[in-house]
Design an enzyme around this catalytic site. Structure first.
Site, PDB file in Angstrom:
ATOM      1  N   ASN A  35     -11.046  29.045  21.258  1.00 28.01           N
ATOM      2  CA  ASN A  35     -11.177  30.347  20.598  1.00 28.01           C
ATOM      3  C   ASN A  35     -12.341  30.432  19.617  1.00 28.01           C
ATOM      4  OD1 ASN A  35      -7.590  31.035  20.473  1.00 28.01           O
ATOM      5  ND2 ASN A  35      -9.116  31.603  21.998  1.00 28.01           N
ATOM      6  N   ARG A  50      -0.534  31.065  33.183  1.00 25.44           N
ATOM      7  CA  ARG A  50      -1.042  29.706  33.015  1.00 25.44           C
ATOM      8  C   ARG A  50      -0.671  29.225  31.618  1.00 25.44           C
ATOM      9  NH1 ARG A  50      -5.563  33.083  33.571  1.00 25.44           N
ATOM     10  NH2 ARG A  50      -6.632  33.539  31.602  1.00 25.44           N
ATOM     11  N   ASP A  90      -0.055  36.162  23.750  1.00 24.16           N
ATOM     12  CA  ASP A  90      -1.240  36.728  24.397  1.00 24.16           C
ATOM     13  C   ASP A  90      -1.146  38.250  24.483  1.00 24.16           C
ATOM     14  OD1 ASP A  90      -3.673  36.711  25.622  1.00 24.16           O
ATOM     15  OD2 ASP A  90      -2.932  36.117  27.595  1.00 24.16           O
TER      16      ASP A  90
END
Length: 248
Positions: free
Chosen positions: A71, A191, A23
């Site tokens: 996505n 998360r 990320d």
């Protein structure tokens, strides 16, 4: 009932299986006033470096989240670029993996990929299928809930009378691999974002603010060092663990 947790390595200096959410590519580019696609390009470089360092450390399985089912909601031009980058990686990087005795697997639904990408996946997996080094699994158009659902549907189609943890686990996308020992997420989020929901039940979680393009060998070493300090009890007390596995 036979539990799938028996595939997890309880204690080792180096995690056998590392799972990663890569990320921060877009934010990395934004901080440098660059297009988001430049962040994804640098992210691919970071992945190449991580694969090399994992192999050097002795990690046997590396599973990364490249593109989730969610996505597809991103801007069309970004999705198009990501698909092109994925195909480029399949065509150019697979040779390097093969030369280093590494195996490549692609996890996820393939229904929305075009014919060119599907062909690239098939050729890459076939080329590296018999290699015995590190296994790199790339999750693309993947979701953890989808994975559990497709495994259950396979069992129903096979006419299985009773579904157990063991039979379900074997039909998941990583059914032939040990469950992850260490989960890493870069970019500051804390998360797991629908990634390997079943398989990461007992993984050690490691979150870092480092953006993925900046995640280098030193950052990976820090994650592994954190893992080495963890006490993995799997429901037992500290006193029940072998002496070498107890935390001081």
């Amino acid at each position: 009932m036979k539990s799938s947790t028996q595939t997890i390595l309880e204690h080792t200096a180096i995690p056998r299986h590392i799972a990663v959410i890569m990320d921060g590519n877009g934010r990395w580019a934004k901080k440098r006033f660059l297009p988001r696609i430049m962040g994804h390009k640098r992210g691919l470089d970071a992945l190449e470096n991580m694969v090399k360092h994992c192999a050097k450390l002795g990690v046997q399985y590396l599973t990364v989240f490249a593109f989730s089912t969610e996505n597809w909601r991103r801007p069309e031009d970004e999705v198009s670029f990501l698909m092109g980058l994925f195909l480029q990686a399949l065509q150019k990087q697979v040779r390097r993996l093969h030369e280093n005795n590494m195996r490549l697997k692609i996890l996820g639904s393939r229904e929305r990929f075009n014919r060119q990408i599907l062909q690239g996946i098939e050729e890459a997996e076939a080329l590296t299928a018999n290699n015995t080094g590190l296994t790199l699994s790339i999750a693309a158009d993947y979701g953890g809930r989808w994975d559990i659902l497709q495994a259950a549907n396979k069992l129903i189609a096979e006419g299985v009378s009773e579904i157990t943890e063991d039979t379900l686990a074997k039909h998941l996308m990583l059914g032939d691999a040990p469950e992850p020992d260490l989960f890493i997420r870069t970019g500051g989020e804390t998360r797991i974002s629908n990634f390997l929901l079943w398989q990461m039940a007992y993984a050690e979680l490691y979150f870092t603010d480092i953006l993925w393009p900046d995640f280098d060998e030193t950052a990976l070493d820090a994650a592994v060092a954190s893992f080495q300090k963890r006490e993995r009890r799997f429901g037992r007390t500290s006193e029940q663990l072998p002496i070498g596995q107890q935390r001081n």
